[in-house]
Design an enzyme around this catalytic site. Structure first.
Site, PDB file in Angstrom:
ATOM      1  N   CYS A 230       9.642  -8.817  12.391  1.00  0.00           N
ATOM      2  CA  CYS A 230      10.271  -7.571  12.857  1.00  0.00           C
ATOM      3  C   CYS A 230      11.643  -7.298  12.229  1.00  0.00           C
ATOM      4  CB  CYS A 230      10.365  -7.573  14.381  1.00  0.00           C
ATOM      5  SG  CYS A 230      10.831  -9.159  15.102  1.00  0.00           S
TER       6      CYS A 230
ATOM      7  N   GLY B 219      11.456  -9.015  21.257  1.00  0.00           N
ATOM      8  CA  GLY B 219      10.997  -9.693  20.046  1.00  0.00           C
ATOM      9  C   GLY B 219      10.489 -11.099  20.312  1.00  0.00           C
TER      10      GLY B 219
ATOM     11  N   LYS C 236      12.236 -16.816   7.608  1.00  0.00           N
ATOM     12  CA  LYS C 236      11.271 -15.721   7.396  1.00  0.00           C
ATOM     13  C   LYS C 236      11.955 -14.543   6.711  1.00  0.00           C
ATOM     14  CE  LYS C 236       9.180 -16.469  11.730  1.00  0.00           C
ATOM     15  NZ  LYS C 236       8.820 -15.923  13.008  1.00  0.00           N
TER      16      LYS C 236
ATOM     17  N   HIS D 224      16.202  -3.998  17.003  1.00  0.00           N
ATOM     18  CA  HIS D 224      16.982  -5.019  16.302  1.00  0.00           C
ATOM     19  C   HIS D 224      18.060  -4.316  15.456  1.00  0.00           C
ATOM     20  CE1 HIS D 224      14.180  -7.855  17.731  1.00  0.00           C
ATOM     21  NE2 HIS D 224      13.591  -8.232  16.612  1.00  0.00           N
TER      22      HIS D 224
ATOM     23  N   THR E 159       9.197  -3.783  18.184  1.00  0.00           N
ATOM     24  CA  THR E 159       7.761  -3.896  18.474  1.00  0.00           C
ATOM     25  C   THR E 159       6.982  -2.690  17.954  1.00  0.00           C
ATOM     26  OG1 THR E 159       7.957  -2.976  20.701  1.00  0.00           O
ATOM     27  CG2 THR E 159       8.080  -5.379  20.500  1.00  0.00           C
TER      28      THR E 159
HETATM   29  N1  LIG Z   1       7.443  -9.176  19.767  1.00  0.00           N
HETATM   30  C1  LIG Z   1       7.817  -8.745  18.542  1.00  0.00           C
HETATM   31  O1  LIG Z   1       8.777  -7.979  18.386  1.00  0.00           O
HETATM   32  C2  LIG Z   1       7.029  -9.163  17.319  1.00  0.00           C
HETATM   33  C3  LIG Z   1       7.354  -8.562  16.114  1.00  0.00           C
HETATM   34  C4  LIG Z   1       6.644  -8.902  14.973  1.00  0.00           C
HETATM   35  C5  LIG Z   1       5.643  -9.836  15.042  1.00  0.00           C
HETATM   36  N2  LIG Z   1       5.348 -10.453  16.228  1.00  0.00           N
HETATM   37  C6  LIG Z   1       4.248 -11.415  16.233  1.00  0.00           C
HETATM   38  O2  LIG Z   1       3.139 -10.805  16.904  1.00  0.00           O
HETATM   39  C7  LIG Z   1       2.394 -11.797  17.620  1.00  0.00           C
HETATM   40  C8  LIG Z   1       2.331 -11.422  19.083  1.00  0.00           C
HETATM   41  O3  LIG Z   1       3.648 -11.409  19.614  1.00  0.00           O
HETATM   42  P1  LIG Z   1       3.924 -11.066  21.145  1.00  0.00           P
HETATM   43  O4  LIG Z   1       5.389 -10.928  21.245  1.00  0.00           O
HETATM   44  O5  LIG Z   1       3.052  -9.957  21.598  1.00  0.00           O
HETATM   45  O6  LIG Z   1       3.402 -12.441  21.866  1.00  0.00           O
HETATM   46  P2  LIG Z   1       2.874 -12.655  23.353  1.00  0.00           P
HETATM   47  O7  LIG Z   1       3.436 -11.623  24.274  1.00  0.00           O
HETATM   48  O8  LIG Z   1       3.130 -14.086  23.656  1.00  0.00           O
HETATM   49  O9  LIG Z   1       1.254 -12.422  23.239  1.00  0.00           O
HETATM   50  C9  LIG Z   1       0.393 -13.347  22.593  1.00  0.00           C
HETATM   51  C10 LIG Z   1      -1.057 -12.859  22.644  1.00  0.00           C
HETATM   52  O10 LIG Z   1      -1.890 -13.866  22.019  1.00  0.00           O
HETATM   53  C11 LIG Z   1      -3.005 -14.140  22.901  1.00  0.00           C
HETATM   54  N3  LIG Z   1      -3.502 -15.516  22.701  1.00  0.00           N
HETATM   55  C12 LIG Z   1      -2.812 -16.666  22.858  1.00  0.00           C
HETATM   56  N4  LIG Z   1      -3.625 -17.730  22.604  1.00  0.00           N
HETATM   57  C13 LIG Z   1      -4.853 -17.212  22.296  1.00  0.00           C
HETATM   58  C14 LIG Z   1      -6.117 -17.795  21.945  1.00  0.00           C
HETATM   59  N5  LIG Z   1      -6.294 -19.116  21.848  1.00  0.00           N
HETATM   60  N6  LIG Z   1      -7.149 -16.954  21.679  1.00  0.00           N
HETATM   61  C15 LIG Z   1      -7.003 -15.600  21.749  1.00  0.00           C
HETATM   62  N7  LIG Z   1      -5.826 -15.004  22.100  1.00  0.00           N
HETATM   63  C16 LIG Z   1      -4.766 -15.798  22.363  1.00  0.00           C
HETATM   64  C17 LIG Z   1      -2.442 -13.960  24.286  1.00  0.00           C
HETATM   65  O11 LIG Z   1      -3.506 -13.791  25.214  1.00  0.00           O
HETATM   66  P3  LIG Z   1      -3.353 -14.265  26.757  1.00  0.00           P
HETATM   67  O12 LIG Z   1      -2.534 -13.230  27.461  1.00  0.00           O
HETATM   68  O13 LIG Z   1      -4.770 -14.279  27.211  1.00  0.00           O
HETATM   69  O14 LIG Z   1      -2.710 -15.613  26.745  1.00  0.00           O
HETATM   70  C18 LIG Z   1      -1.617 -12.673  24.072  1.00  0.00           C
HETATM   71  O15 LIG Z   1      -2.477 -11.558  24.103  1.00  0.00           O
HETATM   72  C19 LIG Z   1       3.087 -13.135  17.361  1.00  0.00           C
HETATM   73  O16 LIG Z   1       2.453 -13.780  16.291  1.00  0.00           O
HETATM   74  C20 LIG Z   1       4.499 -12.711  17.007  1.00  0.00           C
HETATM   75  O17 LIG Z   1       5.174 -13.666  16.229  1.00  0.00           O
HETATM   76  C21 LIG Z   1       6.015 -10.120  17.379  1.00  0.00           C
END
Ligand SMILES: NC(=O)c1ccc[n+]([C@@H]2O[C@H](COP(=O)([O-])OP(=O)(O)OC[C@H]3O[C@@H](n4cnc5c(N)ncnc54)[C@H](OP(=O)(O)O)[C@@H]3O)[C@@H](O)[C@H]2O)c1
Length: 349
Positions: free
Chosen positions: A149, A179, A204, A241, A327
């Site tokens: 991000c 984030g 990163k 950010h 996001t």
């Molecule tokens: N937040 C940001 O600003 C941002 C920006 C850029 C990139 N990212 C990246 O985007 C991704 C998601 O981020 P987030 O902030 O949304 O994380 P998050 O809120 O922790 O959500 C993670 C997701 O992954 C699922 N998951 C976990 N283990 C799994 C498994 N074994 N099989 C299938 N699904 C599974 C979870 O499902 P359950 O609810 O069922 O556990 C949930 O839907 C990450 O890789 C992060 O680094 C985030």
């Protein structure tokens, strides 16, 4: 468009997953038909698996939809991935092998030599890497990624400076709590505080930026030569950010020319008229105390990067402030724009 395209979300219950659902509501090309997450959520109604956490209300009927298992071969051909990085690597590969086009937010494959790391305004031509990826892996599908991000924001702000011989950059981030996903940083740690460490984030930013700004030649990306040094901080901001940036350029230049370069910056999404493309990818703000997350993160639906406070830097030459929605422009909105580019290039035909 000949017809609407069905899409699914891997990791639909997380912070980015919810932002995907929001971005895909009323999308002119895509219909969201499949929501998948972990075993924890599988088989449950969405409302029970994932309480809605965004300000904009959820789409009608979302709550009663059942969350599916993240099993390759099920779900539509085009899937967005908002999977936790701990599991994204293997799951995304399995989906690509099974013929899915995986448009991912996760960090796992961003630096793979044959995986495009796209910011469509900056390096839309890097999408061509996906063809060599399919050939090399023997996959029916492919993985296409968007950056971290904070890297999206930085690389968009640096891209207009490439013609001036971009040499080095020092960036300091002030990153929102969204984030870190949900529940993310404990409130006890972040309220009234700033945390000068985000695991893996500086590395990163320093490497992904060079791949995005790099040149595609002979079927591979030649990293841009710019040296990037990043300091990353978590601050008590919900979304957006903010990044303070100093740059060294290879030639003398006037402030007016730099500002004009920011304002004139356009890319493939604007030329192609992609649905999620902001009219002006970068907006320059004149007010001396902007950009600020509260006022500027949601510009053009969260897809525009704001820049301001351009002034001389006694150390590197020039400095400025930039800001983007982490996001949306930094995750779900970026991936939807990538998918629109993929469709416009005929990959779904
Ligand atoms: N937040 C940001 O600003 C941002 C920006 C850029 C990139 N990212 C990246 O985007 C991704 C998601 O981020 P987030 O902030 O949304 O994380 P998050 O809120 O922790 O959500 C993670 C997701 O992954 C699922 N998951 C976990 N283990 C799994 C498994 N074994 N099989 C299938 N699904 C599974 C979870 O499902 P359950 O609810 O069922 O556990 C949930 O839907 C990450 O890789 C992060 O680094 C985030």
């Amino acid at each position: 468009m000949a017809g609407r395209i069905e899409v699914g979300i891997l990791g639909a219950t997380g912070m980015v997953g919810q932002q995907f659902i929001s971005q895909l509501r009323n999308h002119p090309w895509f219909t969201l038909t499949w929501l998948a997450a972990s075993e924890r959520s599988e088989g449950r109604k969405y409302v029970e698996a994932a309480p809605w956490r965004l300000e904009a209300s959820p789409p009608d009927g979302l709550g009663s939809r059942l969350v599916q298992a993240a099993v390759p071969g099920r779900g539509p051909r085009l899937v967005f991935s908002a999977l936790d990085a701990g599991v994204a690597g293997e799951i995304e590969e399995a989906f690509a092998a099974a013929g899915h086009l995986v448009v991912s937010n996760a960090r796992n494959h961003r630096l793979d030599a044959t995986v495009p790391l796209l910011v469509p305004e900056v390096n839309a031509d890097h999408l061509a890497l996906a063809a060599s990826q399919r050939a090399a892996k023997g996959w029916g599908g492919a993985i296409v990624t968007n950056p971290n991000c904070s890297t999206v924001v930085l690389s968009m702000a640096l891209a207009p400076l490439r013609p001036f011989g971009l040499r080095s950059c020092i960036v300091t981030t002030m990153q929102a709590v969204s984030g870190a996903g949900y529940p993310g940083v404990p409130s006890f740690d972040i309220l009234g505080n700033a945390i000068p460490f985000i695991s893996g984030e500086e590395e990163k930013i320093e490497i992904e930026t060079r791949k995005i700004l790099g040149t595609l030649a002979g079927g591979r990306v030649e990293m841009h030569a710019v040296a990037v040094s990043a300091h990353t901080n978590r601050v008590p901001v919900l979304d957006g950010h903010t990044e303070t940036v100093s740059v060294a350029l290879g030639q003398p230049i006037e402030a007016a020319d730099l500002r004009a370069a920011f304002e004139a910056f356009r890319g493939a999404p604007q030329e192609l008229g992609l649905p999620s493309a902001p009219p002006h990818p970068i907006v320059y703000l004149d007010q001396p105390n902007r950009p600020q997350p509260r006022f500027d993160a949601m510009r053009d639906g969260g897809m525009t990067v704001s820049v301001g406070r351009l002034r001389p830097c006694p150390v590197l030459g020039w400095k400025f402030v930039t800001l983007g929605h982490n996001t949306i422009r930094g995750a779900a909105g970026a991936a939807v724009l990538n998918a629109e580019l993929i469709v416009s290039r005929g990959w779904m035909d």
